[in-house]
Design a protein around this motif. Structure first.
Motif, short mmCIF file in Angstrom:
data_model
loop_
_atom_site.label_atom_id
_atom_site.label_comp_id
_atom_site.label_asym_id
_atom_site.label_seq_id
_atom_site.Cartn_x
_atom_site.Cartn_y
_atom_site.Cartn_z
N ARG A 91 0.73 -1.28 0.10
CA ARG A 91 -0.07 0.11 0.05
C ARG A 91 0.91 1.33 -0.20
O ARG A 91 1.87 1.33 0.64
CB ARG A 91 -1.12 0.09 1.15
CG ARG A 91 -1.96 -1.08 1.38
CD ARG A 91 -2.65 -1.52 0.33
NE ARG A 91 -3.48 -0.24 -0.07
CZ ARG A 91 -4.11 -0.34 -1.14
NH1 ARG A 91 -3.98 -1.23 -2.08
NH2 ARG A 91 -4.96 0.80 -1.47
N TYR A 124 -2.16 9.11 4.55
CA TYR A 124 -3.28 9.12 3.93
C TYR A 124 -3.16 8.01 2.56
O TYR A 124 -2.25 8.07 2.02
CB TYR A 124 -3.72 10.58 3.41
CG TYR A 124 -4.30 11.41 4.03
CD1 TYR A 124 -5.55 11.48 4.60
CD2 TYR A 124 -3.27 12.47 4.59
CE1 TYR A 124 -5.95 12.53 5.34
CE2 TYR A 124 -3.66 13.25 5.42
CZ TYR A 124 -5.18 13.54 6.07
OH TYR A 124 -5.45 14.29 6.87
N ASP A 160 -5.82 5.14 -1.85
CA ASP A 160 -7.39 4.89 -1.99
C ASP A 160 -8.07 6.25 -1.66
O ASP A 160 -9.10 6.56 -2.37
CB ASP A 160 -7.76 3.68 -1.22
CG ASP A 160 -7.10 2.34 -2.00
OD1 ASP A 160 -6.51 2.54 -3.10
OD2 ASP A 160 -7.18 1.29 -1.10
N GLU A 161 -7.59 6.86 -0.75
CA GLU A 161 -8.62 7.88 0.06
C GLU A 161 -8.81 9.01 -1.22
O GLU A 161 -9.76 9.57 -1.48
CB GLU A 161 -7.85 8.60 1.22
CG GLU A 161 -8.02 7.56 2.46
CD GLU A 161 -9.26 7.54 2.78
OE1 GLU A 161 -9.97 8.82 3.09
OE2 GLU A 161 -9.87 6.51 3.22
N MET A 218 -8.04 8.77 -4.46
CA MET A 218 -8.79 8.13 -5.47
C MET A 218 -10.18 8.15 -5.38
O MET A 218 -11.21 8.92 -6.16
CB MET A 218 -8.41 6.90 -5.93
CG MET A 218 -6.89 6.85 -6.50
SD MET A 218 -6.57 7.70 -7.88
CE MET A 218 -6.00 9.33 -7.31
N GLN A 219 -10.68 7.90 -4.17
CA GLN A 219 -12.21 7.87 -4.06
C GLN A 219 -12.78 9.24 -3.89
O GLN A 219 -13.95 9.32 -4.10
CB GLN A 219 -12.40 6.94 -2.77
CG GLN A 219 -11.92 5.54 -2.74
CD GLN A 219 -11.96 4.77 -1.53
OE1 GLN A 219 -12.40 5.13 -0.50
NE2 GLN A 219 -11.70 3.46 -1.61
N GLN A 220 -12.01 10.04 -3.15
CA GLN A 220 -12.48 11.38 -3.04
C GLN A 220 -12.16 12.28 -4.26
O GLN A 220 -12.76 13.54 -4.17
CB GLN A 220 -11.97 12.10 -1.75
CG GLN A 220 -12.47 11.28 -0.66
CD GLN A 220 -13.78 11.14 -0.35
OE1 GLN A 220 -14.58 12.10 -0.57
NE2 GLN A 220 -14.47 10.00 0.24
N ASP A 221 -11.66 12.05 -5.37
CA ASP A 221 -11.20 12.72 -6.45
C ASP A 221 -10.43 13.97 -6.00
O ASP A 221 -10.69 15.15 -6.34
CB ASP A 221 -12.43 13.32 -7.29
CG ASP A 221 -12.73 11.87 -8.19
OD1 ASP A 221 -11.89 11.21 -8.49
OD2 ASP A 221 -14.24 11.88 -8.44
N LYS A 277 -9.68 14.83 -15.25
CA LYS A 277 -9.74 14.07 -14.20
C LYS A 277 -8.54 13.06 -14.44
O LYS A 277 -8.03 12.58 -13.30
CB LYS A 277 -11.17 13.32 -14.12
CG LYS A 277 -11.22 12.37 -13.20
CD LYS A 277 -12.70 11.92 -13.12
CE LYS A 277 -12.86 10.63 -11.99
NZ LYS A 277 -14.21 10.13 -11.83
N ARG A 284 -5.54 12.37 -11.78
CA ARG A 284 -5.31 11.32 -10.92
C ARG A 284 -4.04 10.88 -11.23
O ARG A 284 -3.18 10.44 -10.22
CB ARG A 284 -6.44 10.18 -11.65
CG ARG A 284 -7.87 10.46 -11.00
CD ARG A 284 -8.79 9.27 -11.03
NE ARG A 284 -9.74 9.12 -9.91
CZ ARG A 284 -10.34 8.16 -9.51
NH1 ARG A 284 -10.04 6.99 -10.08
NH2 ARG A 284 -11.08 8.09 -8.57
N TYR A 300 -5.47 2.12 -10.53
CA TYR A 300 -6.44 3.32 -11.14
C TYR A 300 -5.87 3.67 -12.30
O TYR A 300 -6.68 4.09 -13.18
CB TYR A 300 -6.12 4.39 -9.99
CG TYR A 300 -6.59 3.82 -8.72
CD1 TYR A 300 -8.18 3.96 -8.50
CD2 TYR A 300 -5.78 3.61 -7.50
CE1 TYR A 300 -8.52 3.72 -7.09
CE2 TYR A 300 -6.29 3.21 -6.39
CZ TYR A 300 -7.57 3.09 -6.14
OH TYR A 300 -8.15 2.88 -4.83
N GLU A 345 -7.62 1.22 -14.76
CA GLU A 345 -9.43 1.75 -14.74
C GLU A 345 -9.07 2.98 -15.61
O GLU A 345 -10.11 3.04 -16.66
CB GLU A 345 -9.68 1.92 -13.33
CG GLU A 345 -11.03 2.47 -13.26
CD GLU A 345 -11.61 2.83 -11.91
OE1 GLU A 345 -11.51 3.88 -11.61
OE2 GLU A 345 -11.44 1.93 -11.15
#
Length: 377
Positions: free
Chosen positions: A23, A29, A32-33, A35-38, A171, A175, A269, A272
């Motif tokens: 990880r 932080y 994932d935090e 990425m999930q919250q943009d 976006k 990212r 990510y 994706e």
């Protein structure tokens, strides 16, 4: 006792980023935090430099100050025009131009905390403008003035084309920048900290890092990945291509990692994004080929794709020339370099490891007439 490539060697303490159990986190932080919250890239930059996420007032002040530094000035632009006439790799252009920023900064030799922070803002803001300007100049186009109303990602894409970019493209780039921002003590970050430990200036430290990132075993791998995809597209069969490369003992770029063992969390990510951006478009072949290559490498070598592999497709779909891919990496990673440079200076000790000498001792000097020569091919 030596360790090849300093593998598993701890060289410093840091609060900036960590890789633990496959990880990646920045100041605690998990990515994932973000990425999930943009999360916006600029939020992450603030975090890396200040150790905490900004509140509303801090963030607006930071954005205003950062965006005011976007422009590079006529002198730097003129130097970029000259470099366009040379047969130079774009990473060499970026390295030399960043060094040049230090020449034009009257406070470049100041190394107090406030000066380093001002220099950091200038570097973070101007590197995207340098890259976009160079991209246009070498095509015979005039650079486009930066738009201080746009985010760093949106402004970069705007400076490439002169058009306000699509939301999906902003976006995707945002990212990618977040995911590349820092990565513990990678080669370029270590090089930056070594330079900082000598009490050299910020511009020299970042120039050192860029030179290190240029290598194909570090940042240059994503350019090589797209070279491979183009060759496979021409050949027509991914499995045959990869098996031939493996039989000839050639390295497949974009696979394997010194630290991650089961997965590179950043790659999840990027894969994706590559899928989303190419779905039902003419660029879908690049994602399809990438998946085919990934399957073959997993089956034959058991290697995992790293951050470079799918980022190549993302950058291509964004309309970025493949020899600029590593510069996009630098555009993001400079945020981490600058954080490490500041951290190194706060609790500094000269980084000076030892080497294990493997040669002879007690050699005797002879006059040149008495020496037995060695013939070299």
């Amino acid at each position: 006792m030596t360790t090849a490539g300093l593998a598993n060697t701890v060289a410093c303490d840091t609060f900036i980023s960590a890789i633990h159990e496959d990880r990646l986190s920045y100041f605690g932080y998990d990515i994932d935090e973000f990425m999930q919250q943009d999360a916006e890239f600029e939020e992450v930059v603030f975090l890396l430099w200040n150790g905490h996420l900004p509140n509303t007032i801090e963030y607006q002040t930071f954005l205003t100050t950062l965006r005011a530094q976007y422009a590079i000035g006529e002198a730097v632009e003129s130097c970029l025009r000259i470099q366009c006439r040379q047969n130079l790799h774009p990473m060499s252009v970026l390295r030399s131009t960043v060094s040049l920023l230090g020449v034009f900064d009257k406070e470049a030799e100041q190394t107090d905390d406030a000066a380093v922070y001002r220099q950091s803002l200038a570097l973070q803001a101007k590197i995207p403008t340098i890259i976009a300007s160079f991209c246009r100049l070498r095509k015979g186009l005039d650079p486009i003035e930066p738009n201080p109303k746009l985010s760093l990602a949106a402004n970069f894409l705007y400076m490439l084309t002169g058009e306000i970019p699509r939301e999906i493209d902003v976006k995707a780039l945002n990212r990618a920048l977040v995911l590349h921002a820092d990565h513990e003590l990678n080669a370029s970050t270590f090089a930056a900290r070594v330079c900082a430990s000598t009490l050299s200036d910020t511009y020299s430290c970042v120039t050192t890092a860029i030179g290190t990132l240029k290598g194909s075993l570090h940042g240059g791998a994503n350019e090589r990945v797209f070279d491979m995809l183009e060759e496979i597209a021409e050949m027509g069969n991914a499995k045959t291509y990869i098996l031939e490369k493996l039989d000839s003992k050639e390295k497949i770029m974009g696979f394997g990692h010194r630290v991650y063992t089961t997965v590179d969390p950043r790659q999840i990510y990027l894969k994706e994004m590559a899928n989303t951006m190419t779905l039902d478009t003419i660029n879908s072949q690049w994602y399809t080929l990438s998946e085919e290559v990934e399957q073959v490498i997993r089956q034959e070598k058991g290697l995992i794709p790293n951050v470079d592999f799918y980022s190549a497709t993302v950058y291509h779909v964004l309309g970025i020339d493949k020899d600029l891919f590593t510069l996009i990496f630098a555009m993001s990673r400079v945020s981490g370099w600058l954080a490490h440079i500041a951290e190194q200076k706060k609790a500094n000790r000269l980084i000076r490891p030892r080497s294990l000498y493997k040669g002879e001792f007690n050699q005797r000097y002879q006059n040149i007439e008495e020496r037995v020569g060695k013939l070299y091919a």
